[in-house]
Design a protein around this motif. Sequence first.
Motif, PDB file in Angstrom:
ATOM      1  N   ALA A   1     -21.197   6.714 -11.056  1.00  0.00           N
ATOM      2  CA  ALA A   1     -21.820   5.503 -10.515  1.00  0.00           C
ATOM      3  C   ALA A   1     -21.873   5.473  -8.996  1.00  0.00           C
ATOM      4  N   ALA A   2     -21.483   6.567  -8.342  1.00  0.00           N
ATOM      5  CA  ALA A   2     -21.446   6.593  -6.877  1.00  0.00           C
ATOM      6  C   ALA A   2     -20.675   5.386  -6.340  1.00  0.00           C
ATOM      7  N   ALA A   3     -19.492   5.143  -6.922  1.00  0.00           N
ATOM      8  CA  ALA A   3     -18.639   4.022  -6.516  1.00  0.00           C
ATOM      9  C   ALA A   3     -17.518   4.538  -5.618  1.00  0.00           C
ATOM     10  N   PRO A   4     -17.066   3.721  -4.662  1.00  0.00           N
ATOM     11  CA  PRO A   4     -16.033   4.162  -3.714  1.00  0.00           C
ATOM     12  C   PRO A   4     -14.625   4.119  -4.301  1.00  0.00           C
ATOM     13  N   LEU A   5     -14.395   4.896  -5.341  1.00  0.00           N
ATOM     14  CA  LEU A   5     -13.085   4.974  -5.978  1.00  0.00           C
ATOM     15  C   LEU A   5     -12.152   5.846  -5.147  1.00  0.00           C
ATOM     16  N   ALA A   6     -10.848   5.570  -5.227  1.00  0.00           N
ATOM     17  CA  ALA A   6      -9.864   6.426  -4.554  1.00  0.00           C
ATOM     18  C   ALA A   6      -8.471   6.071  -5.042  1.00  0.00           C
ATOM     19  N   ASP A   7      -7.580   7.044  -5.018  1.00  0.00           N
ATOM     20  CA  ASP A   7      -6.167   6.772  -5.278  1.00  0.00           C
ATOM     21  C   ASP A   7      -5.568   6.114  -4.031  1.00  0.00           C
ATOM     22  N   ARG A   8      -4.641   5.179  -4.259  1.00  0.00           N
ATOM     23  CA  ARG A   8      -3.967   4.493  -3.155  1.00  0.00           C
ATOM     24  C   ARG A   8      -2.481   4.358  -3.456  1.00  0.00           C
ATOM     25  N   SER A   9      -1.694   4.301  -2.421  1.00  0.00           N
ATOM     26  CA  SER A   9      -0.253   4.168  -2.566  1.00  0.00           C
ATOM     27  C   SER A   9       0.165   2.706  -2.600  1.00  0.00           C
ATOM     28  N   ALA A  10       1.072   2.398  -3.522  1.00  0.00           N
ATOM     29  CA  ALA A  10       1.633   1.050  -3.604  1.00  0.00           C
ATOM     30  C   ALA A  10       2.862   0.883  -2.728  1.00  0.00           C
ATOM     31  N   ARG A  11       3.286   1.963  -2.064  1.00  0.00           N
ATOM     32  CA  ARG A  11       4.559   1.925  -1.336  1.00  0.00           C
ATOM     33  C   ARG A  11       4.459   2.369   0.114  1.00  0.00           C
ATOM     34  N   GLN A  12       3.306   2.869   0.492  1.00  0.00           N
ATOM     35  CA  GLN A  12       3.120   3.281   1.883  1.00  0.00           C
ATOM     36  C   GLN A  12       2.170   2.313   2.570  1.00  0.00           C
ATOM     37  N   GLY A  13       2.640   1.722   3.649  1.00  0.00           N
ATOM     38  CA  GLY A  13       1.850   0.734   4.358  1.00  0.00           C
ATOM     39  C   GLY A  13       2.608  -0.579   4.460  1.00  0.00           C
ATOM     40  N   GLU A  14       1.928  -1.597   4.913  1.00  0.00           N
ATOM     41  CA  GLU A  14       2.533  -2.921   5.042  1.00  0.00           C
ATOM     42  C   GLU A  14       2.504  -3.601   3.679  1.00  0.00           C
ATOM     43  N   ARG A  15       3.671  -3.789   3.076  1.00  0.00           N
ATOM     44  CA  ARG A  15       3.784  -4.203   1.678  1.00  0.00           C
ATOM     45  C   ARG A  15       4.288  -5.644   1.588  1.00  0.00           C
ATOM     46  N   THR A  16       3.537  -6.484   0.846  1.00  0.00           N
ATOM     47  CA  THR A  16       3.910  -7.889   0.661  1.00  0.00           C
ATOM     48  C   THR A  16       3.998  -8.180  -0.821  1.00  0.00           C
ATOM     49  N   VAL A  17       5.125  -8.732  -1.249  1.00  0.00           N
ATOM     50  CA  VAL A  17       5.301  -9.105  -2.650  1.00  0.00           C
ATOM     51  C   VAL A  17       4.651 -10.469  -2.891  1.00  0.00           C
ATOM     52  N   LEU A  18       3.767 -10.528  -3.880  1.00  0.00           N
ATOM     53  CA  LEU A  18       3.048 -11.762  -4.173  1.00  0.00           C
ATOM     54  C   LEU A  18       3.618 -12.516  -5.371  1.00  0.00           C
ATOM     55  N   GLY A  19       4.319 -11.820  -6.253  1.00  0.00           N
ATOM     56  CA  GLY A  19       4.863 -12.485  -7.428  1.00  0.00           C
ATOM     57  C   GLY A  19       5.263 -11.498  -8.491  1.00  0.00           C
ATOM     58  N   PRO A  20       5.661 -12.001  -9.669  1.00  0.00           N
ATOM     59  CA  PRO A  20       6.046 -11.115 -10.767  1.00  0.00           C
ATOM     60  C   PRO A  20       4.838 -10.394 -11.365  1.00  0.00           C
ATOM     61  N   ALA A  21       5.106  -9.286 -12.044  1.00  0.00           N
ATOM     62  CA  ALA A  21       4.032  -8.466 -12.602  1.00  0.00           C
ATOM     63  C   ALA A  21       3.156  -9.243 -13.576  1.00  0.00           C
TER      64      ALA A  21
END
Length: 345
Positions: free
Chosen positions: A158-178
């Motif tokens: 689909a020519a979509a901008p997909l990519a893998d991303r890290s959940a632990r590298q970068g500025e991380r903010t907890v928003l709530g429970p899973a």
Amino acid sequence: MSVDLGLTDDQQAIAELFDGFFVKESPPEVARAAEPLGFDRDLWAKVIELGAPGMGVAEDAGGGGASLADLVVVAEAYGRAIAPVPLVEHAVAARAWPEADLVAGESIATVALAPAGPDGTWHLVPAGAVADVVVGVDGDEVVAVRSTPPGEGPLNHAAAPLADRSARQGERTVLGPAGDAERLLAEWKVLTAAALVGIADQAMRMGVSYVMERQQFGVPIGSFQSVQHGLADLPVLVDGGRMLAHKAAWAAALEGDEAGLVDIDRNDVTDPSALASMAFVFAGDAASTATHRSLHYHGGYGFAEEYDIQLYYRRARGWRLVAGDPAQECLGLADRLFGHPGGVA
């Protein structure tokens, strides 16, 4: 339970505004030019000028206060234009984490559709190649991670901008429970379903237009009964997908005893997640069917890159597959509606 799923006057105005915007600013040539990455930054700047990135955020958080049902109208117009901007993903993420730069659209946000793996990687995140912020599940938390987007990703149908991303590298903010991610995923499915309805609707229009112009044996091929039969049931698929998307959005706003019902015997379902899955599955099938028939009624031209129908054909499949195998979505929906075999969910 009866419900009026027709557009309000305000929603009709929204539809006219965004249909007009995308017709003018995002004709198929824009989607074609944005390939293979699938993102047009100039178009995103115009989307910002329109106020679309934050329109679904609450007014007290600086947004436009639009409801999910209002966003369904926007998403259908967006899908009809196959616009190369991550409007659906950004809308969902901004509602979950209404930071000022996200509300304004200055930074792009997206949602990871599956939890991070053991190594903390979110795989094939929609708009992950261009998003500054990713919201998703990592372990037992929903987190927002701000990091530099890679600007590239794997080539895809689909020519979509997909990519893998890290959940632990970068500025991380907890928003709530899973568990809070269920609402995010349901909103993404509802808006993606609406976008797929837009694809189906436009593919149907393109097919009808082409068969009325294409001549064979001295008459338009649209006069052939077999072609007519192939197009005649497409409006039912389009309208059915549209109805389910609007019902799912309506159910998301319910509270109290009316919310969360799943009564198959009485055909009474108000559970937002179940309806979101229904809409997503149905609209995906509708878009696949409509684009398949329209492309084949174009004959050999339908497979040529210079014909617009192939753009819709590819996105009708790619947009639904980013969430995984549709068969698994159907199985999960069946478990929710009828119970898991053996009584274990």
